[in-house]
Design a protein around this motif. Structure first.
Motif, PDB file in Angstrom:
ATOM      1  N   ILE A  28       0.837  -1.203   0.000  1.00  0.00           N
ATOM      2  CA  ILE A  28       0.000   0.000   0.000  1.00  0.00           C
ATOM      3  C   ILE A  28       0.870   1.250   0.000  1.00  0.00           C
ATOM      4  CG2 ILE A  28      -1.707   1.336   1.311  1.00  0.00           C
ATOM      5  CD1 ILE A  28      -2.863  -1.145  -0.001  1.00  0.00           C
ATOM      6  N   VAL A  29       1.906   1.263   0.815  1.00  0.00           N
ATOM      7  CA  VAL A  29       2.823   2.409   0.867  1.00  0.00           C
ATOM      8  C   VAL A  29       3.479   2.636  -0.493  1.00  0.00           C
ATOM      9  CG1 VAL A  29       4.980   3.270   1.862  1.00  0.00           C
ATOM     10  CG2 VAL A  29       3.251   2.218   3.341  1.00  0.00           C
ATOM     11  N   MET A  30       3.882   1.557  -1.144  1.00  0.00           N
ATOM     12  CA  MET A  30       4.535   1.679  -2.446  1.00  0.00           C
ATOM     13  C   MET A  30       3.564   2.234  -3.502  1.00  0.00           C
ATOM     14  SD  MET A  30       6.804  -1.844  -2.374  1.00  0.00           S
ATOM     15  CE  MET A  30       7.604  -1.614  -3.956  1.00  0.00           C
ATOM     16  N   LEU A  31       2.304   1.831  -3.420  1.00  0.00           N
ATOM     17  CA  LEU A  31       1.311   2.367  -4.355  1.00  0.00           C
ATOM     18  C   LEU A  31       1.134   3.871  -4.170  1.00  0.00           C
ATOM     19  CD1 LEU A  31      -1.507  -0.358  -4.275  1.00  0.00           C
ATOM     20  CD2 LEU A  31       0.149   0.062  -6.105  1.00  0.00           C
ATOM     21  N   THR A  32       1.063   4.307  -2.913  1.00  0.00           N
ATOM     22  CA  THR A  32       0.870   5.735  -2.665  1.00  0.00           C
ATOM     23  C   THR A  32       2.094   6.543  -3.083  1.00  0.00           C
ATOM     24  OG1 THR A  32       1.645   5.537  -0.358  1.00  0.00           O
ATOM     25  CG2 THR A  32      -0.712   5.274  -0.745  1.00  0.00           C
ATOM     26  N   LEU A  33       3.294   5.983  -2.879  1.00  0.00           N
ATOM     27  CA  LEU A  33       4.512   6.677  -3.297  1.00  0.00           C
ATOM     28  C   LEU A  33       4.598   6.745  -4.824  1.00  0.00           C
ATOM     29  CD1 LEU A  33       7.035   5.150  -0.746  1.00  0.00           C
ATOM     30  CD2 LEU A  33       6.189   7.503  -0.792  1.00  0.00           C
ATOM     31  N   SER A  60       7.403   3.435   5.477  1.00  0.00           N
ATOM     32  CA  SER A  60       6.502   2.364   5.928  1.00  0.00           C
ATOM     33  C   SER A  60       6.627   2.030   7.406  1.00  0.00           C
ATOM     34  CB  SER A  60       6.757   1.095   5.113  1.00  0.00           C
ATOM     35  OG  SER A  60       8.062   0.584   5.383  1.00  0.00           O
ATOM     36  N   GLY A  61       7.783   2.382   7.999  1.00  0.00           N
ATOM     37  CA  GLY A  61       8.017   2.013   9.391  1.00  0.00           C
ATOM     38  C   GLY A  61       8.502   0.580   9.551  1.00  0.00           C
ATOM     39  N   ALA A  64      14.586  -2.455   6.968  1.00  0.00           N
ATOM     40  CA  ALA A  64      15.096  -2.573   5.606  1.00  0.00           C
ATOM     41  C   ALA A  64      15.186  -4.020   5.146  1.00  0.00           C
ATOM     42  CB  ALA A  64      16.470  -1.896   5.515  1.00  0.00           C
ATOM     43  N   THR A  65      15.540  -4.926   6.047  1.00  0.00           N
ATOM     44  CA  THR A  65      15.676  -6.342   5.680  1.00  0.00           C
ATOM     45  C   THR A  65      14.332  -6.920   5.244  1.00  0.00           C
ATOM     46  OG1 THR A  65      17.505  -6.629   7.237  1.00  0.00           O
ATOM     47  CG2 THR A  65      16.383  -8.620   6.475  1.00  0.00           C
ATOM     48  N   THR A  66      13.269  -6.609   5.997  1.00  0.00           N
ATOM     49  CA  THR A  66      11.926  -7.092   5.656  1.00  0.00           C
ATOM     50  C   THR A  66      11.516  -6.586   4.275  1.00  0.00           C
ATOM     51  OG1 THR A  66      11.237  -7.172   7.977  1.00  0.00           O
ATOM     52  CG2 THR A  66       9.490  -7.038   6.324  1.00  0.00           C
ATOM     53  N   ILE A  67      11.814  -5.329   4.000  1.00  0.00           N
ATOM     54  CA  ILE A  67      11.436  -4.730   2.719  1.00  0.00           C
ATOM     55  C   ILE A  67      12.211  -5.372   1.579  1.00  0.00           C
ATOM     56  CG2 ILE A  67      11.484  -2.604   1.365  1.00  0.00           C
ATOM     57  CD1 ILE A  67      11.016  -1.111   4.021  1.00  0.00           C
ATOM     58  N   ALA A  68      13.532  -5.520   1.742  1.00  0.00           N
ATOM     59  CA  ALA A  68      14.364  -6.108   0.694  1.00  0.00           C
ATOM     60  C   ALA A  68      13.920  -7.532   0.380  1.00  0.00           C
ATOM     61  CB  ALA A  68      15.830  -6.079   1.127  1.00  0.00           C
ATOM     62  N   ASN A  69      13.630  -8.309   1.422  1.00  0.00           N
ATOM     63  CA  ASN A  69      13.196  -9.700   1.221  1.00  0.00           C
ATOM     64  C   ASN A  69      11.829  -9.756   0.547  1.00  0.00           C
ATOM     65  OD1 ASN A  69      15.537 -10.645   2.400  1.00  0.00           O
ATOM     66  ND2 ASN A  69      14.613 -10.904   4.431  1.00  0.00           N
ATOM     67  N   ALA A  70      10.920  -8.860   0.948  1.00  0.00           N
ATOM     68  CA  ALA A  70       9.585  -8.862   0.363  1.00  0.00           C
ATOM     69  C   ALA A  70       9.645  -8.576  -1.136  1.00  0.00           C
ATOM     70  CB  ALA A  70       8.710  -7.823   1.056  1.00  0.00           C
ATOM     71  N   ILE A  71      10.483  -7.624  -1.523  1.00  0.00           N
ATOM     72  CA  ILE A  71      10.597  -7.273  -2.945  1.00  0.00           C
ATOM     73  C   ILE A  71      11.274  -8.398  -3.729  1.00  0.00           C
ATOM     74  CG2 ILE A  71      11.705  -5.698  -4.568  1.00  0.00           C
ATOM     75  CD1 ILE A  71      11.306  -3.467  -2.514  1.00  0.00           C
ATOM     76  N   ARG A  89       9.562  -0.061 -10.310  1.00  0.00           N
ATOM     77  CA  ARG A  89       8.367   0.298 -11.081  1.00  0.00           C
ATOM     78  C   ARG A  89       7.221  -0.650 -10.715  1.00  0.00           C
ATOM     79  NH1 ARG A  89       6.082  -1.215 -16.138  1.00  0.00           N
ATOM     80  NH2 ARG A  89       7.870  -2.565 -16.640  1.00  0.00           N
ATOM     81  N   ILE A  90       6.052  -0.092 -10.462  1.00  0.00           N
ATOM     82  CA  ILE A  90       4.857  -0.894 -10.183  1.00  0.00           C
ATOM     83  C   ILE A  90       4.310  -1.392 -11.513  1.00  0.00           C
ATOM     84  CG2 ILE A  90       2.577  -0.935  -9.119  1.00  0.00           C
ATOM     85  CD1 ILE A  90       4.831  -0.366  -7.130  1.00  0.00           C
TER      86      ILE A  90
END
Length: 251
Positions: A28-33, A60-61, A64-71, A89-90
């Motif tokens: 959701i944060v990535m969509l808004t950004l 997002s709060g 960084a590790t959680t974000i990198a792994n999720a992507i 890019r979305i």
């Protein structure tokens, strides 16, 4: 304020279901950004400055590790996000987050069309024409009723009650009595005029209404010490009874 489209099928989207709750929030944060980006659909701070993992963590709060792994482990394999050089890019942005048409102009065209067909009272002139239809007796009712809302609908109810044989004077007196009963009450608890005049006929409860004695405008004085004029002004049960008693004594 910018906004993004959120489709109802998100509940059944298998890609979303495979994300953890933290990863769904990241999405959701990535969509808004991406919406706020100078190039919609791309995660950019400026034309030539991409958002990185640390920026996403700050927004997002999440760590960084959680974000990198999720992507890397989910969003890229699920074809939700792609990397073009250093820029995220979305995917399918143009398909799901297309630029809206001119809502203001579309609304204006719809209103003009409705006015031509007579479906809605869209112009001030048409509204004034409808106001002319209100009878003087209804205007008298409207003047004393304690809540001014939905006038046209109330007038239609008024006309229906008259066709049933109700006297306009009775409806006006009921409104006066209701206003007296509701004096000092929160407007939220005052009936809408169409409800007061509606099929269940709440107005009938106020045709012969007398306010409780405690609401008398001369409550500090004893009933028998009041002048006839004040007894008439009050109209409560005790004052009315006292007025009748005096009439009988002088008869």
């Amino acid at each position: 304020m910018a906004w993004v489209r959120l489709y109802t099928d998100i509940r059944s989207d298998m890609k979303i279901k495979r994300l953890t709750y933290e990863e769904r929030w990241l999405w959701i944060v990535m969509l808004t950004l991406a919406k706020e980006s100078p190039k919609p659909g791309y995660l950019l701070l400026a034309e030539d400055i991409p958002l990185d993992i640390d920026d996403l963590a700050a927004e997002s709060g999440l760590d960084a590790t959680t974000i990198a792994n999720a992507i890397a482990e989910k969003m890229r394999p699920f074809a939700m996000v792609a990397e073009e050089g250093a820029v995220y890019r979305i995917l399918n942005w143009e398909k799901r987050q297309f630029t809206s048409d001119n809502v203001t102009e579309r609304t204006r065209k719809h209103r003009r069309k409705s006015e031509r067909s007579g479906d809605v009272p869209g112009t001030p002139q048409r509204q004034r024409q409808k106001q002319i239809l209100y009878s003087p007796q209804f205007e008298a009712f409207w003047k004393v009723y304690p809540r001014k809302i939905e006038k046209l609908k109330a007038f239609k109810c008024w006309e229906t009650r008259l066709k049933e044989g109700h006297d306009p004077k009775d409806l006006i007196n009921a409104a006066i009595n209701y206003a007296r009963a509701m004096k000092g009450k929160d407007p939220e608890f005052i009936k809408y005029p169409p409800t007061f005049l509606g099929p269940s006929k709440p107005f009938e409860d106020y045709l012969n209404y007398r306010p409780p004695h405690r609401e008398c405008i001369n409550a500090a004085m004893h009933v028998r010490g009041r002048s006839p004029k004040n007894l008439m002004r009050c109209g409560c049960e005790e004052c009315t009874a006292e007025l009748e008693r005096r009439k009988e004594e002088t008869a």
